[in-house]
Motif scaffolding. Structure first.
Motif, PDB file in Angstrom:
ATOM      1  N   GLN A 167       0.833  -1.207   0.000  1.00 28.64           N
ATOM      2  CA  GLN A 167       0.000   0.000   0.000  1.00 28.64           C
ATOM      3  C   GLN A 167       0.866   1.255   0.000  1.00 28.64           C
ATOM      4  N   GLY A 168       1.965   1.211   0.773  1.00 29.60           N
ATOM      5  CA  GLY A 168       2.883   2.351   0.833  1.00 29.60           C
ATOM      6  C   GLY A 168       3.488   2.670  -0.518  1.00 29.60           C
ATOM      7  N   ILE A 169       3.879   1.632  -1.263  1.00 25.00           N
ATOM      8  CA  ILE A 169       4.448   1.839  -2.603  1.00 25.00           C
ATOM      9  C   ILE A 169       3.397   2.437  -3.537  1.00 25.00           C
ATOM     10  N   LEU A 170       2.196   1.853  -3.516  1.00 31.83           N
ATOM     11  CA  LEU A 170       1.129   2.321  -4.402  1.00 31.83           C
ATOM     12  C   LEU A 170       0.720   3.759  -4.084  1.00 31.83           C
ATOM     13  N   ASN A 171       0.519   4.054  -2.805  1.00 30.01           N
ATOM     14  CA  ASN A 171       0.136   5.416  -2.417  1.00 30.01           C
ATOM     15  C   ASN A 171       1.238   6.418  -2.735  1.00 30.01           C
ATOM     16  N   GLY A 172       2.504   5.979  -2.574  1.00 25.37           N
ATOM     17  CA  GLY A 172       3.629   6.838  -2.924  1.00 25.37           C
ATOM     18  C   GLY A 172       3.652   7.172  -4.405  1.00 25.37           C
ATOM     19  N   CYS A 173       3.098   6.253  -5.227  1.00 27.56           N
ATOM     20  CA  CYS A 173       2.994   6.476  -6.679  1.00 27.56           C
ATOM     21  C   CYS A 173       1.634   7.053  -7.071  1.00 27.56           C
ATOM     22  N   ASN A 174       0.889   7.560  -6.066  1.00 24.73           N
ATOM     23  CA  ASN A 174      -0.449   8.164  -6.273  1.00 24.73           C
ATOM     24  C   ASN A 174      -1.459   7.175  -6.855  1.00 24.73           C
ATOM     25  N   ILE A 175      -1.347   5.910  -6.458  1.00 21.65           N
ATOM     26  CA  ILE A 175      -2.314   4.871  -6.835  1.00 21.65           C
ATOM     27  C   ILE A 175      -3.042   4.452  -5.551  1.00 21.65           C
ATOM     28  N   PHE A 176      -4.337   4.731  -5.481  1.00 26.36           N
ATOM     29  CA  PHE A 176      -5.069   4.553  -4.222  1.00 26.36           C
ATOM     30  C   PHE A 176      -6.153   3.475  -4.267  1.00 26.36           C
ATOM     31  N   ALA A 177      -6.719   3.231  -5.443  1.00 25.36           N
ATOM     32  CA  ALA A 177      -7.885   2.348  -5.536  1.00 25.36           C
ATOM     33  C   ALA A 177      -7.625   0.916  -5.048  1.00 25.36           C
ATOM     34  N   PRO A 178      -6.521   0.249  -5.464  1.00 25.29           N
ATOM     35  CA  PRO A 178      -6.315  -1.139  -5.016  1.00 25.29           C
ATOM     36  C   PRO A 178      -6.239  -1.251  -3.488  1.00 25.29           C
ATOM     37  N   SER A 179      -5.502  -0.338  -2.860  1.00 25.80           N
ATOM     38  CA  SER A 179      -5.366  -0.364  -1.397  1.00 25.80           C
ATOM     39  C   SER A 179      -6.687  -0.033  -0.712  1.00 25.80           C
ATOM     40  N   GLY A 180      -7.474   0.859  -1.344  1.00 26.13           N
ATOM     41  CA  GLY A 180      -8.775   1.206  -0.785  1.00 26.13           C
ATOM     42  C   GLY A 180      -9.753   0.045  -0.828  1.00 26.13           C
ATOM     43  N   PHE A 181      -9.577  -0.848  -1.817  1.00 28.23           N
ATOM     44  CA  PHE A 181     -10.492  -1.978  -1.968  1.00 28.23           C
ATOM     45  C   PHE A 181     -10.139  -3.148  -1.046  1.00 28.23           C
ATOM     46  N   THR A 182      -8.886  -3.258  -0.618  1.00 23.49           N
ATOM     47  CA  THR A 182      -8.458  -4.449   0.133  1.00 23.49           C
ATOM     48  C   THR A 182      -9.217  -4.664   1.455  1.00 23.49           C
ATOM     49  N   PRO A 183      -9.589  -3.613   2.222  1.00 27.93           N
ATOM     50  CA  PRO A 183     -10.390  -3.879   3.425  1.00 27.93           C
ATOM     51  C   PRO A 183     -11.763  -4.472   3.096  1.00 27.93           C
ATOM     52  N   VAL A 184     -12.350  -4.046   1.967  1.00 27.14           N
ATOM     53  CA  VAL A 184     -13.626  -4.619   1.514  1.00 27.14           C
ATOM     54  C   VAL A 184     -13.428  -6.101   1.218  1.00 27.14           C
ATOM     55  N   LEU A 185     -12.327  -6.400   0.515  1.00 26.71           N
ATOM     56  CA  LEU A 185     -11.978  -7.785   0.166  1.00 26.71           C
ATOM     57  C   LEU A 185     -11.765  -8.614   1.434  1.00 26.71           C
ATOM     58  N   PHE A 186     -11.019  -8.061   2.390  1.00 29.14           N
ATOM     59  CA  PHE A 186     -10.726  -8.765   3.639  1.00 29.14           C
ATOM     60  C   PHE A 186     -12.010  -9.141   4.377  1.00 29.14           C
ATOM     61  N   ASN A 187     -12.885  -8.160   4.582  1.00 23.59           N
ATOM     62  CA  ASN A 187     -14.121  -8.420   5.320  1.00 23.59           C
ATOM     63  C   ASN A 187     -15.009  -9.421   4.591  1.00 23.59           C
ATOM     64  N   GLY A 188     -15.050  -9.317   3.255  1.00 22.29           N
ATOM     65  CA  GLY A 188     -15.847 -10.253   2.460  1.00 22.29           C
ATOM     66  C   GLY A 188     -15.345 -11.676   2.598  1.00 22.29           C
ATOM     67  N   ILE A 189     -14.024 -11.861   2.585  1.00 22.20           N
ATOM     68  CA  ILE A 189     -13.434 -13.194   2.702  1.00 22.20           C
ATOM     69  C   ILE A 189     -13.688 -13.777   4.098  1.00 22.20           C
TER      70      ILE A 189
END
Length: 557
Positions: A167-189
């Motif tokens: 997430q740190g690498i992605l956010n550092g590169c101004n990419i937010f959507a994948p990291s934003g979705f992972t908590p949704v994925l976690f709770n769903g699983i």
């Protein structure tokens, strides 16, 4: 020259639009995550209720989660991302790119090594740690089961730390959507695996169904953590940065990792105070009676849903604006914006508080009540929820005021206010937990949050340009106004509610038996409140309405 300036302005505008879209997308993801988190708690309530196994799962999950909050999230947000961004800005040639890659590999190695060590120690020491959260009279079978669940979930720390690094690498590169979705994925699983695995787990010892469900949910947590890391990895790969390991000596001596460690250490003090507070509260909750830990968690989940939708979003939105105003030293506009944000929070949280005090039992029954989450579980959670919800405004407003300090580059004063708050909370928990049980722990958090608010306003006087006294006076007047409106709006709900509940009491489906009464009473409360705001021409309500109209017009244009 003018043409160049025009191109530059277009680029800045495009960048601003892109960041705005990312912010909106992230807000949607955060909202979805809160909803899925609530569904996860509903699943837990359906399978475990407020039983001893619900407490066992809550304690077992809290232990590795504590280390995650203290080290993984803290180190990534406070230390890694700023340092990584610094490397990216200087990444102009092959040599500087090589140094950046060395820093990335060194940080991943350091995170992996340290979390692996903590995980192994945690698994070994689980039977020694768990008794700290229970009274001496607790059944040895429950202690053994809690230790077993802790051992299942401790590796979650390792995988979620890797996920936080990605997430740190992605956010550092101004990419937010994948990291934003992972908590949704976690709770769903977690929800999916709990339903699939509970009836499939072997049961040679004839354990209760609730014990099997707790184990299934624990496996779900570990699996969900793995998916959080694996889901982000392809996006990290697309950035061009390799997720490779390096030698431990290189990891510890890398200039970048040294800077990360130097940035982490001061913030750990404030974070440790918060985590110690959570640790003591949970430990005492486990000692005062069965179901206390889980009832506190169910109540906090409802509160966090409201906070996540409104307070966090408003705090995130106003921080860049406040930072810009502070940099330009436009203090009048700075104070006006801060007061507006506080009033908006009051306009939302105070009515929600009064409605929840009247209809809290119906809300809890609608969300949680099942075969395992009995009427007794509802009453236990309600007792806690009433004391939690009273502190809703203070917790929310603290998340609004703190960015006003961050906007001026001051993190020490909010941290000091937080430490004072946590000290008060621990003192009150020790005093109130045994006589009042869960209600005492919830009341402690509410009083401590009030103390935090008071000290933030005291510390405001030390900040240049911030008119603490003027803001406090206007805020108190508005709060009194909202309390009066909320009491008036709550009166018809209080008297009509029993008749509405009686009308739908014959239905076995809780969505009808409690859902329709909640909708009807919420509409009565909301319409009464809106009429009062219109009748008295409330400025804050008018401001919100005007901004919504302006947004609609912009979309149409």
């Amino acid at each position: 020259m003018k043409k160049t300036n025009g191109v530059s302005a277009q680029q800045n505008g495009a960048k601003h639009t892109s960041l705005l879209k990312s912010g909106i997308l992230l807000s949607v993801m955060t909202f979805a995550s809160r909803i899925m988190g609530l569904i996860r708690e509903m699943t837990k309530a359906a399978f475990l209720g407020t039983s001893a196994y619900a407490d066992a799962f809550g304690i077992a999950f809290m232990i590795p989660n504590l280390f995650r909050r203290l080290f993984a999230e803290n180190s990534i947000s406070v230390a890694f991302i700023p340092t990584f961004r610094g490397y990216l800005e200087d990444c102009s040639d092959g040599e500087s790119r090589k140094k950046t890659q060395e820093f990335v590999s060194a940080t991943l190695t350091l995170v992996s090594f340290l979390t692996a060590c903590v995980t192994v120690l945690g698994i070994i020491a689980a039977p020694l740690i768990v008794p700290l959260f229970y009274s001496g009279s607790t059944d040895s079978a429950i202690l053994a089961e809690t230790a077993f669940l802790t051992r299942i979930m401790f590796p979650y720390l390792f995988v979620i730390s890797a996920a936080a690094f990605f997430q740190g690498i992605l956010n550092g590169c101004n990419i937010f959507a994948p990291s934003g979705f992972t908590p949704v994925l976690f709770n769903g699983i977690v929800v999916l695996i709990t339903y699939i695995l509970t009836p499939q787990l072997p049961n040679p010892s004839n354990l209760p169904q609730q014990a099997l469900a707790a184990r299934a949910m624990s496996f779900g947590v570990l699996t969900g953590g793995c998916f959080q890391a694996l889901f982000q990895w392809p996006f990290v790969k697309k950035t061009g940065w390799k997720t490779t390991l390096t030698g431990l000596r290189k990891a510890f001596t890398n200039p970048g990792t040294k800077k990360v460690v130097a940035l982490i250490v001061p913030t750990i003090i404030g974070m440790a105070a918060y985590q110690l507070n959570d640790l003591v509260s949970t430990a005492l909750a486990g000692k005062v009676g069965t179901g206390t830990v889980s009832s506190l968690q169910y109540s906090l989940r409802l509160q966090e849903l409201i906070l996540g939708i409104f307070a966090v979003s408003i705090g995130t939105v106003i921080l860049p604006d406040l930072s810009g105003l502070a940099k330009k030293q436009q203090w009048e506009e700075f104070n006006r914006m801060l007061l507006q944000a506080i009033n908006i929070i009051a306009l939302i949280t105070i009515p929600v508080t009064f409605y929840s005090l009247v209809c809290g039992k119906d809300i809890i029954s609608l969300v949680y009540k099942t075969k395992n989450f009995t009427g007794q579980s509802v009453l236990m959670t309600l007792e806690v929820f009433r004391f939690h919800i009273i502190g809703l405004f203070f917790i929310a407003v603290n998340r609004i005021i703190s960015p006003a300090f961050y906007a001026q580059g001051n993190t020490k004063l909010p941290t000091l206010a937080g430490i004072i708050c946590f000290a008060v909370n621990i003192a009150l928990v020790l005093l109130l937990a045994f006589p009042l049980k869960g209600a005492g722990i919830a009341l402690s958090l509410t009083v401590a949050s009030l103390v935090n608010t008071v000290f933030l306003f005291i510390f405001m006087n030390k900040m240049p340009g911030m008119q603490a006294t003027a803001i406090a006076k206007k805020m108190i007047i508005f709060i009194i106004r909202m309390i009066c409106f909320s009491v008036i709006a709550a009166c018809p709900v209080y008297f009509v509610r029993p008749y509405i509940l009686r009308a739908f009491s014959g239905f076995s489906n809780r969505l009808i038996a409690y859902g329709i009464p909640v909708i009807i009473t919420a509409l009565i409360f909301g319409i009464t409140g809106i009429l009062l705001l219109v009748l008295f021409r409330d400025d804050t309500a008018y401001l919100i309405t005007r901004k919504i109209k302006n947004r609609k017009q912009k979309k149409q244009n």
